[in-house]
Write an enzyme that holds these catalytic residues in place. Structure first.
Site, PDB file in Angstrom:
ATOM      1  N   CYS A  12       0.839  -1.209   0.000  1.00 28.02           N
ATOM      2  CA  CYS A  12       0.000   0.000   0.000  1.00 28.02           C
ATOM      3  C   CYS A  12       0.873   1.258   0.000  1.00 28.02           C
ATOM      4  O   CYS A  12       0.531   2.263  -0.637  1.00 28.02           O
ATOM      5  CB  CYS A  12      -0.937  -0.006   1.201  1.00 28.02           C
ATOM      6  SG  CYS A  12      -2.326  -1.158   1.034  1.00 28.02           S
ATOM      7  N   HIS A  51      -6.244  -3.050  -1.174  1.00 29.09           N
ATOM      8  CA  HIS A  51      -5.697  -3.991  -0.210  1.00 29.09           C
ATOM      9  C   HIS A  51      -6.676  -5.138  -0.004  1.00 29.09           C
ATOM     10  O   HIS A  51      -7.824  -4.925   0.387  1.00 29.09           O
ATOM     11  CB  HIS A  51      -5.415  -3.295   1.124  1.00 29.09           C
ATOM     12  CG  HIS A  51      -4.677  -4.161   2.098  1.00 29.09           C
ATOM     13  ND1 HIS A  51      -3.297  -4.203   2.155  1.00 29.09           N
ATOM     14  CD2 HIS A  51      -5.116  -5.042   3.021  1.00 29.09           C
ATOM     15  CE1 HIS A  51      -2.916  -5.064   3.085  1.00 29.09           C
ATOM     16  NE2 HIS A  51      -4.010  -5.586   3.645  1.00 29.09           N
ATOM     17  N   HIS A 100      -0.765 -10.731  -4.018  1.00 28.85           N
ATOM     18  CA  HIS A 100       0.215 -10.467  -5.072  1.00 28.85           C
ATOM     19  C   HIS A 100       0.527 -11.723  -5.850  1.00 28.85           C
ATOM     20  O   HIS A 100       0.448 -12.836  -5.332  1.00 28.85           O
ATOM     21  CB  HIS A 100       1.499  -9.881  -4.484  1.00 28.85           C
ATOM     22  CG  HIS A 100       2.134 -10.701  -3.402  1.00 28.85           C
ATOM     23  ND1 HIS A 100       1.587 -10.822  -2.142  1.00 28.85           N
ATOM     24  CD2 HIS A 100       3.266 -11.436  -3.374  1.00 28.85           C
ATOM     25  CE1 HIS A 100       2.357 -11.593  -1.389  1.00 28.85           C
ATOM     26  NE2 HIS A 100       3.386 -11.994  -2.127  1.00 28.85           N
ATOM     27  N   HIS A 102       3.701 -13.278  -8.013  1.00 31.70           N
ATOM     28  CA  HIS A 102       5.115 -13.158  -8.360  1.00 31.70           C
ATOM     29  C   HIS A 102       5.324 -13.499  -9.832  1.00 31.70           C
ATOM     30  O   HIS A 102       4.721 -14.446 -10.348  1.00 31.70           O
ATOM     31  CB  HIS A 102       5.953 -14.146  -7.542  1.00 31.70           C
ATOM     32  CG  HIS A 102       6.013 -13.861  -6.081  1.00 31.70           C
ATOM     33  ND1 HIS A 102       6.915 -12.997  -5.529  1.00 31.70           N
ATOM     34  CD2 HIS A 102       5.261 -14.329  -5.064  1.00 31.70           C
ATOM     35  CE1 HIS A 102       6.738 -12.950  -4.221  1.00 31.70           C
ATOM     36  NE2 HIS A 102       5.737 -13.754  -3.913  1.00 31.70           N
TER      37      HIS A 102
END
Lengths: 113, 113
Positions: A12, A51, A100, A102
């Site tokens: 964030c 978020h 997230h 990767h």
């Protein structure tokens, strides 16, 4: 479920430009920036700007936006191939609560488990 | 882009019930079955029933259905956590052209790259 932003979240902070990061892609919903880790030559993170937890990302429509950005940035930066992955919980060494994906590549990655 | 099914595809054969597999979940769009590999205790594959390439899955709406099934099956079978991943190309050791998301867990997985 929305996770209240009651505590510090480095992703964030990066999205808000209060922490530095090398940003490679950004739109209204997604940001892609370089991981601070350098285990392999290309380590990027595709992150929803909102978020949310990993499980919310992967079970909601938001995944379409994050997945597309991840696949496109992987192809753009890893000519020889790449791996997209998300870690859930202790056994997978998940270290950030903010969802997230990767993007890793730039070298032969070997087996995936 | 649709990939014409001009050659043998083991995932299409499993979906058509012409090859055996232990199927854990199935709906109109997605199937989840056990990988034949056993590098870690839990190795599952979440696969779109329609034959498509990795890049089509990850840049289309189909990813919402596959991602949800993968996250739910991971949570159901891996109490300690799990990793969801897709391999693209040589560097990532992609071995099947039919798009798929790996679900791995059941043990401490270590670093992801």
């Amino acid at each position: 479920m929305m996770v209240p932003m009651s505590s510090y979240c480095v992703f964030c902070e990066i999205i808000a430009r209060r922490e530095p990061a090398t940003i490679l892609y950004e739109d209204d919903n997604v940001i892609v920036f370089r991981n601070r880790l350098n285990w392999v030559p290309v380590m990027l993170l595709a992150v929803p700007k909102q978020h949310m937890e990993q499980s919310e990302l992967w079970t909601s429509e938001v995944i379409t936006k994050v997945a597309k950005a991840a696949a496109e940035q992987g192809a753009a930066h890893c000519a020889g191939g790449f791996r997209l992955l998300s870690n859930f919980g202790y056994d997978a060494m998940q270290s950030q609560p903010h969802a997230h994906v990767h993007i890793v590549g730039g070298t032969f990655l070997g087996e995936y488990a």
